[in-house]
Design an enzyme around this catalytic site. Structure first.
Site, short mmCIF file in Angstrom:
data_model
loop_
_atom_site.label_atom_id
_atom_site.label_comp_id
_atom_site.label_asym_id
_atom_site.label_seq_id
_atom_site.Cartn_x
_atom_site.Cartn_y
_atom_site.Cartn_z
N GLU A 88 34.84 -82.78 0.96
CA GLU A 88 36.07 -83.17 0.24
C GLU A 88 36.35 -82.74 -1.13
O GLU A 88 35.47 -82.40 -1.58
CB GLU A 88 36.26 -84.66 0.17
CG GLU A 88 36.37 -85.42 1.64
CD GLU A 88 36.56 -86.86 1.46
OE1 GLU A 88 36.99 -87.67 2.47
OE2 GLU A 88 36.07 -87.60 0.53
N CYS A 101 39.05 -80.50 -8.14
CA CYS A 101 37.67 -80.86 -8.18
C CYS A 101 37.05 -80.76 -6.77
O CYS A 101 37.13 -81.07 -5.84
CB CYS A 101 37.67 -82.61 -8.38
SG CYS A 101 36.05 -83.49 -8.33
N CYS A 108 24.79 -85.62 -1.13
CA CYS A 108 24.01 -85.32 -2.14
C CYS A 108 22.61 -86.18 -2.21
O CYS A 108 22.54 -87.18 -1.66
CB CYS A 108 24.90 -86.08 -3.71
SG CYS A 108 23.95 -85.76 -5.03
N CYS A 112 22.31 -91.72 -6.79
CA CYS A 112 22.82 -92.73 -7.69
C CYS A 112 23.43 -93.98 -7.01
O CYS A 112 24.30 -93.85 -6.06
CB CYS A 112 23.94 -92.06 -8.59
SG CYS A 112 23.43 -90.59 -9.55
N CYS A 115 27.46 -94.54 -6.45
CA CYS A 115 28.21 -93.55 -5.80
C CYS A 115 28.21 -93.35 -4.47
O CYS A 115 27.19 -93.27 -3.72
CB CYS A 115 27.66 -92.16 -6.61
SG CYS A 115 28.32 -90.60 -5.76
N CYS A 331 36.49 -89.80 -8.54
CA CYS A 331 34.98 -89.40 -8.86
C CYS A 331 34.30 -90.63 -8.21
O CYS A 331 34.25 -91.81 -8.60
CB CYS A 331 34.74 -89.51 -10.48
SG CYS A 331 34.77 -87.87 -11.25
N1 SAH Z 1 26.62 -84.71 -9.18
C1 SAH Z 1 27.14 -84.60 -10.48
C2 SAH Z 1 28.56 -84.20 -10.27
C3 SAH Z 1 29.37 -85.01 -9.11
S1 SAH Z 1 29.74 -86.65 -9.27
C4 SAH Z 1 27.05 -85.56 -11.19
O1 SAH Z 1 26.59 -86.73 -10.92
O2 SAH Z 1 27.26 -85.43 -12.76
C5 SAH Z 1 31.00 -86.64 -10.76
C6 SAH Z 1 30.78 -87.88 -11.89
O3 SAH Z 1 31.31 -89.15 -11.35
C7 SAH Z 1 29.56 -88.23 -12.34
O4 SAH Z 1 29.60 -88.54 -13.68
C8 SAH Z 1 29.29 -89.27 -11.49
O5 SAH Z 1 28.23 -90.05 -12.18
C9 SAH Z 1 30.73 -89.89 -11.50
N2 SAH Z 1 30.62 -91.07 -10.55
C10 SAH Z 1 29.93 -91.32 -9.32
N3 SAH Z 1 30.20 -92.19 -8.72
C11 SAH Z 1 31.41 -92.83 -9.46
C12 SAH Z 1 31.98 -94.02 -9.18
N4 SAH Z 1 32.03 -94.68 -8.15
N5 SAH Z 1 33.00 -94.26 -10.28
C13 SAH Z 1 33.30 -93.50 -11.25
N6 SAH Z 1 32.49 -92.38 -11.66
C14 SAH Z 1 31.68 -92.02 -10.63
FE1 SF4 Z 2 24.94 -86.97 -6.37
FE2 SF4 Z 2 26.82 -89.13 -6.77
FE3 SF4 Z 2 24.74 -88.85 -8.42
FE4 SF4 Z 2 26.58 -87.04 -8.81
S1 SF4 Z 2 26.63 -89.39 -9.05
S2 SF4 Z 2 24.30 -87.00 -8.65
S3 SF4 Z 2 27.29 -86.60 -6.46
S4 SF4 Z 2 24.84 -89.39 -6.10
#
Ligand code: SAH
Ligand code: SF4
Length: 350
Positions: A88, A101, A108, A112, A115, A331
């Protein structure tokens, strides 16, 4: 040459046919600047070459399956890779800006806890062409409205620093005046914090921006929500951050997703104020976008207070509005729905 690296399969076909060298340049321009998605649109090429290419290589490496539109104007593109994976991409319209974006991996591996992409595990890295093409499609999509892409953020699915080579090549093509032609300063990469890659990125000649997903100033708490934190301590992460600002003299953004009761207390603001002690550091606050992970969003009121407390302690900080939530396009919400439910492959080494 960039075009050879970006289009190795095209280069092979041209060589086999004994085509003159300038053909590759023409094709590179057609794909990255004229944004063709069908060889028949590449009218600068002779018909027989177009026919040969059509037989051997699709001009579009990603199939566009659907475009969803949110009430706030955000658009989400669902793509299908040639090997059947879904990814996406999101286009966010803001006053005078059209930010795309993009994703760098199918899923991934960083896992985290908050996420949706992290729940998927990793299927594979995207190729440079698949990464850049997401921007080309969005650019084509908004062109009829007289709009063009002004910014690219690598904040979609995946950890870009785990797919370093292809991500960088895609960004170089997006930046290339003979390619897509977007200024490097309008391109930003976000990482969960792989320290060796942060240093490597600092040494790149292009002036791309960088964001580090911090989410708490405390190492033990960070480990609980971001498994990557067990690889390097906060001081090690901040050493890499320091190296980045010293080397580049560019602003460094720290992403901070506010999670209710987890990282939104006054002690977190104080911890941040101690940690983010360089005038080039900027704190980017974001409210949690709902995902089915057991976390909940800090209230708007508390988020604004957190912002004010951070500013009162001298931090340069902003609270980013969340966009596209009604189509799960914000995000951390990108999880190409049909991928859900498949077994995830957790954490792999960098
Ligand atoms: N993997 C990279 C880039 C993609 S995620 C990273 O983690 O930085 C982009 C951003 O969205 C990151 O700061 C991540 O921590 C944040 N993010 C992930 N899940 C989210 C959520 N449910 N609500 C808000 N931000 C979120
Ligand atoms: Fe991966 Fe989501 Fe963590 Fe970014 S926030 S590193 S996309 S698991």
């Amino acid at each position: 040459m960039r075009a050879t690296e970006f289009l190795p399969d095209v280069q092979r076909v041209l060589e086999e046919r004994g085509e003159p060298a300038y053909r590759l340049k023409q094709i590179y321009f057609a794909l990255t600047n004229s944004l063709v998605r069908d060889w028949d649109e590449a009218t600068s090429l002779p018909k027989n070459l177009r026919a040969a290419l059509s037989e051997q290589i699709p001009a579009a490496s990603l199939g566009l399956e659907t475009i969803s539109r949110a009430t706030d104007g955000t658009r989400k593109y669902l793509f299908r890779t040639h090997d059947g994976h879904a990814i996406e991409t999101v286009m966010i319209p803001e006053k005078g800006r059209r930010t795309v974006c993009i994703s760098t991996q199918v899923g991934c591996p960083m896992a985290c806890k908050f996420c949706a992409t992290g729940l998927l595990g990793i299927k594979r890295n995207l190729k440079a062409r698949e990464i850049a093409e997401q921007v080309f499609v969005a650019a084509r999509d908004i062109a009829p409205d007289g709009d063009h892409v002004t910014n690219v953020v690598v904040m979609g699915m995946g950890e870009p620093m785990l797919n370093y080579k292809d991500t960088l090549l895609a960004l170089k093509v997006l930046n290339d005046p003979d390619g897509f032609g977007l200024a490097a300063r309008h391109i930003a990469v976000s990482t969960s914090g792989l320290i060796d890659k942060i240093r490597r990125f600092a040494d790149e000649p292009e002036q791309f921006h960088l964001a580090i997903s911090l989410h708490t100033p405390f190492g033990d708490e960070r480990e609980e929500i971001m498994p990557v934190a067990s690889r390097s301590s906060i001081p090690e992460l901040m050493d890499a951050a320091r190296y980045y600002v010293k080397t580049t003299r560019r602003k460094l953004f720290f992403e901070y997703t506010l999670l209710a009761g987890v990282n939104d207390q006054p002690r977190h603001v104080e911890g941040l104020a101690e940690l983010l002690d360089d005038p080039l550091y900027h704190l980017n606050l974001l409210r949690f976008n709902w995902t089915d992970t057991g976390f909940s969003a800090t209230s708007k009121r508390r988020a604004r207070e957190f912002l004010n407390e951070a500013r009162d302690l001298g931090l340069s900080a902003t609270l980013r509005p969340s966009r596209g939530q009604d189509i799960d396009a914000a995000c951390g919400q990108l999880a190409a729905k049909d991928l859900r439910g498949r077994p995830a492959i957790p954490m792999i080494g960098a």
